[in-house]
Motif scaffolding. Structure first.
Motif, short mmCIF file in Angstrom:
data_model
loop_
_atom_site.label_atom_id
_atom_site.label_comp_id
_atom_site.label_asym_id
_atom_site.label_seq_id
_atom_site.Cartn_x
_atom_site.Cartn_y
_atom_site.Cartn_z
N ALA A 8 10.46 30.82 -25.82
CA ALA A 8 12.03 31.08 -25.45
C ALA A 8 12.46 29.81 -24.98
O ALA A 8 13.22 29.63 -23.70
N GLY A 9 12.15 28.72 -25.49
CA GLY A 9 12.54 27.21 -24.95
C GLY A 9 11.89 26.73 -23.89
O GLY A 9 12.04 25.53 -23.23
N GLU A 15 11.65 17.10 -24.11
CA GLU A 15 12.09 16.29 -25.27
C GLU A 15 12.80 14.86 -24.72
O GLU A 15 12.40 13.85 -25.18
N ILE A 16 13.44 15.11 -23.79
CA ILE A 16 14.53 13.96 -23.32
C ILE A 16 13.59 13.22 -22.40
O ILE A 16 13.57 12.04 -22.35
N LEU A 17 12.55 13.78 -21.28
CA LEU A 17 12.01 12.74 -20.72
C LEU A 17 10.57 12.40 -21.37
O LEU A 17 10.22 11.18 -21.10
N SER A 23 11.22 23.40 -19.43
CA SER A 23 12.10 23.47 -20.82
C SER A 23 11.88 22.49 -21.87
O SER A 23 11.30 21.28 -21.44
N GLU A 24 11.90 22.91 -23.05
CA GLU A 24 11.86 21.98 -24.25
C GLU A 24 12.81 20.81 -24.15
O GLU A 24 12.47 19.81 -24.54
N ASP A 25 13.98 21.08 -23.59
CA ASP A 25 15.00 20.10 -23.48
C ASP A 25 14.23 18.82 -22.77
O ASP A 25 14.32 17.80 -22.91
N ARG A 26 13.75 19.35 -21.30
CA ARG A 26 13.37 18.44 -20.47
C ARG A 26 12.20 17.59 -21.18
O ARG A 26 11.97 16.39 -21.04
#
Lengths: 529, 214
Positions: B138-139, B73-75, B68-71
């Protein structure tokens, strides 16, 4: 993905600038509101935001229940202003003049929504009749499984009493409910409407009759609260409500929803503030807190449907929506139902939420939060959504821990043969395994309560009405479609839960602000019943 | 016309290449099964590390398909903070400081994707960042690195970049370490090989470019 930058909320309106015609400030200037439930999370933010953004407000009457004899209603208000972080912006803005400033705008009424006419004194009622522009009813019990007697008294009878009070005072009523009165309906789009007498599963019923039946069922269940809960839950499920919170809030809607002058406002899951009073502010045990706590335990597989929506809404967005709806009601455009939710324009799914919570936990432990166990092991094991099954992966843990405790107890019972030192150690193991077993039990109960929301149902709450208001005011806007869930969840929500909510789950106290050097006292006298 | 100091991140500034970042992210996938599968995918890239670094890069980041884009970015931020920030190469930083003092704008060129390279760009106060972009749908990462690759930054791409940013390449500097940097170094008036690989060292000797060793 449609993440956008998190846009800060509108700057609080300064008193030096004049209210623009057509604005919320202009519409609310000089108006008199009665508000219940001030000691709760949402009402405090609403009152603080109202005072901050509409300093020209006429008068806010807060109905506050005295706490036994030792703390009168006005003292509860003063203590909140003194120590609750929600009043930081007002304390910073007005400093030593705050008491005078608030004294001109706030009147604390000693009352109780559980009593007819909210237990207000006859002379108070006479003085307020015809002079109140709106009653905002925020008081309510938000536990999912409270004692049904108490839940009925506060959530159902309380709403009826406040509606009666509104009729008596000749004022419209904004009743704060919950979007989850939608009940167990599977995957649905929930419209902003209420069909009085039709339960979530389509059963025709009469709210007053159901209330009587519920009261009788509770009485028949006896003195044990657990039995009463079971009896009430059985009735709730028959009508399609998954727990006592949504059941009693639903009953209240059906009881008062068709009265003239009633506007129902249904927020979804109210979570940490985005900007007001400051990012991350939260109070009490909310919905996401226990889920966030779960992530800190070795339990890694949440029985949630990853594609289902988790409809979260920051508390300050709810408060902004309520202020906008206040203007609508005052200008004669109230009535019906307003949803304050995010799932229709900017949905957050459970899969994403679980991953973000794991990532937020990872960041929090990297920056020094948590125990060594959490920092070195748990942070590397991300939580994952998993299928719902009878065992949920808990059974094995539970069995293992029970065996460990039995072994420790066995050793302890043979103290005379095995020696005191070993028995002492076994006592320690027994205590530790008992604590872990109680955690496992808590996890199981929590999953039971949450299952309808995180697994069984997928709601899309329509928010057309509030969105139509959202762009019309220069000072206050409904901008939920602008929330970047990654930024919100990792930078605001999770740290907020860790600071304000998770201590409560651990049985600790949430921090408060230290009171000022001189006690805060409102300059006018308490009105007593 | 401005001048710039183009600096390749991998080598002059960072001791590790972008394949290592892919391996670290693979090892921190959400569930244990994905960790094993992704690490296996990154391992396939290893044999090509020297012979075809661009293929290695594509294979390694391809293993992160579905992340995921979230992962990312944060990692990506965590990778920067825990694995890279304390290990910046001193000689590269000194060269950049000198270039900045001489009035050159700093352009950071990195094989790392944006979620990691952005933090380095902030740390060295780069004026412009040219880095690889992971393609997202889709993210979630599709496993493809979008073209044009920052690894091939040089030649016409460099000229187009200079013209878009009003830069004089003749007066600009460039610092690189690997053979893939030859096109970048050849495009500016003042190239410099920093701790070069054998391939770049040979090119530097042939073209009479200065060589800086740490």
């Amino acid at each position: 993905m449609t993440d956008r930058a998190t846009v800060p909320g509108p700057a609080p309106a300064g008193e030096s600038t004049a209210a623009a015609p057509g604005s919320v400030r202009h519409a609310l200037a000089g108006r008199r509101l009665v508000i219940t439930g001030f000691t709760g999370f949402l009402a405090k933010v609403f009152v603080a935001l109202l005072l901050e953004s509409v300093p020209e407000i006429g008068q806010i009457y807060l109905i506050v229940r005295r706490r036994a004899r030792k703390e009168p209603a006005v003292r509860r208000f003063e203590r909140a202003v003194e120590t609750s972080p929600v009043f930081r912006p007002l304390r910073a803005r007005h400093g030593a003049d705050l008491a005078t400033w608030l004294g001109a705008r706030i009147t604390v009424l000693d009352g109780d929504v559980e009593r007819p006419a909210c237990e207000l004194a006859t002379e108070t009622l006479a003085r307020l009749t015809g002079r109140i522009d709106l009653i905002v009813h925020c008081a309510g019990l938000t536990d999912f499984m409270p004692d049904p007697t108490e839940a009925v008294s506060v959530n159902v009878a309380g709403a009826a009493h406040v509606a009666d009070l509104a009729t008596r005072l000749g004022a419209p009523l904004m009743h704060i409910s919950t979007a989850y009165v939608a009940g167990d309906q599977g995957s649905v789009t929930v419209p902003e409407s209420l069909v009085v007498g039709r339960s979530p599963n389509g059963t025709a019923f009469q709210a007053a009759g159901e209330l009587c039946a519920l009261t009788l069922a509770c009485r028949a269940a006896g003195a044990d609260a657990a039995d009463r809960k079971e009896a009430a839950l059985a009735r709730a499920r028959q009508l399609g409500w998954p727990n006592l919170y949504t059941y009693t809030k639903g009953l209240a809607e059906h009881l008062i929803g068709d009265r003239p002058g009633v506007t129902i406002v249904r927020p979804s899951i109210v979570e940490c503030a985005r900007t007001f009073p400051f990012p991350g502010w939260n109070e009490g045990l909310n919905t996401a807190g226990p889920l966030a706590w779960l992530i800190t335990t070795p339990y890694r597989r949440l029985p949630a449907a990853p594609d289902h929506r988790f409809d979260v809404i920051p508390v300050d967005d709810v408060a902004r929506g309520m202020v906008l709806i206040t203007r609508e009601i005052l200008e004669g455009r109230g009535g019906g139902v307003f949803h304050l939710a995010s799932s229709d324009v900017n949905p957050l799914t459970f899969g994403r939420c679980i991953e973000l919570t794991g990532l937020a936990f990872r960041r929090w432990t990297r920056k020094g939060g948590g125990t060594p166990w959490e920092q070195h092991l748990i942070r590397h094991l991300d939580p994952v959504p998993g299928p719902e099954d009878a065992d949920r992966g808990i059974g094995r843990w539970s069995e293992l821990l029970q065996r460990a405790r039995d072994a420790a107890d066995w050793i302890e019972a043979r103290e005379d043969r095995l020696g005191g030192a070993l028995a002492d150690r076994a006592r320690g193991w027994s205590r530790q395994t008992s604590a872990w077993l109680s955690d496992v039990d808590r996890v199981e109960k929590m999953l039971d309560l949450y299952q309808p929301f995180i697994h069984d149902n997928d709601y899309r709450f329509v928010t057309d009405r509030v969105r139509a208001l959202g762009r019309t005011d220069p000072d206050l806007r409904w901008e939920v479609d602008d929330i970047c869930w990654r930024t919100y969840w990792v930078d605001i929500e999770y740290p907020g839960l860790q600071r304000w909510c998770i201590p409560l789950i651990r049985g600790e106290r949430a921090p408060t602000d230290p009171p000022g050097p001189t006690p805060f006292r409102l300059p006018h006298l308490l009105e007593s019943p | 016309m401005h001048t710039a100091a183009f600096v390749r991140a991998e080598g002059p500034l960072l001791p590790y290449g972008a394949v290592r970042a892919a391996a670290w992210l693979a090892a921190n996938a959400q569930d244990l099964g994905s960790r094993a599968a992704r690490l296996g995918g990154v391992a396939l890239a290893a044999p090509f590390g020297l012979s075809d670094p661009i293929l290695a890069l594509r294979l390694a980041w391809g293993a992160l398909r579905g992340t995921s884009e979230d992962r990312l970015e944060i990692l990506g931020e965590e990778y920067w903070e825990t694995q890279l920030r304390g290990k910046l190469v001193r000689v590269g930083q000194d060269l950049l400081e000198r270039a900045r003092a001489d009035g050159h704008r700093v352009v950071l060129v990195s094989d790392h994707p944006d979620c990691v390279a952005r933090h380095l760009a902030e740390a060295i106060r780069a004026d412009v960042l040219v880095c690889n972009q992971l393609e997202l749908r889709a993210g979630r990462a599709t496993g493809r690195i979008a073209d044009p690759l920052a690894s091939r930054f040089g030649g016409p791409a460099l000229q187009a970049f200079a013209s878009a940013h009003g830069l004089s390449l003749a007066g600009s500097l460039a610092y690189g370490t690997a053979g893939t940097d030859i096109a970048l170094l050849a495009g500016v008036g003042r190239p410099c090989a920093v701790a070069p690989t054998a391939e770049l060292r040979r090119a530097a000797r042939d073209l009479d470019w200065p060589v800086v060793a740490p």
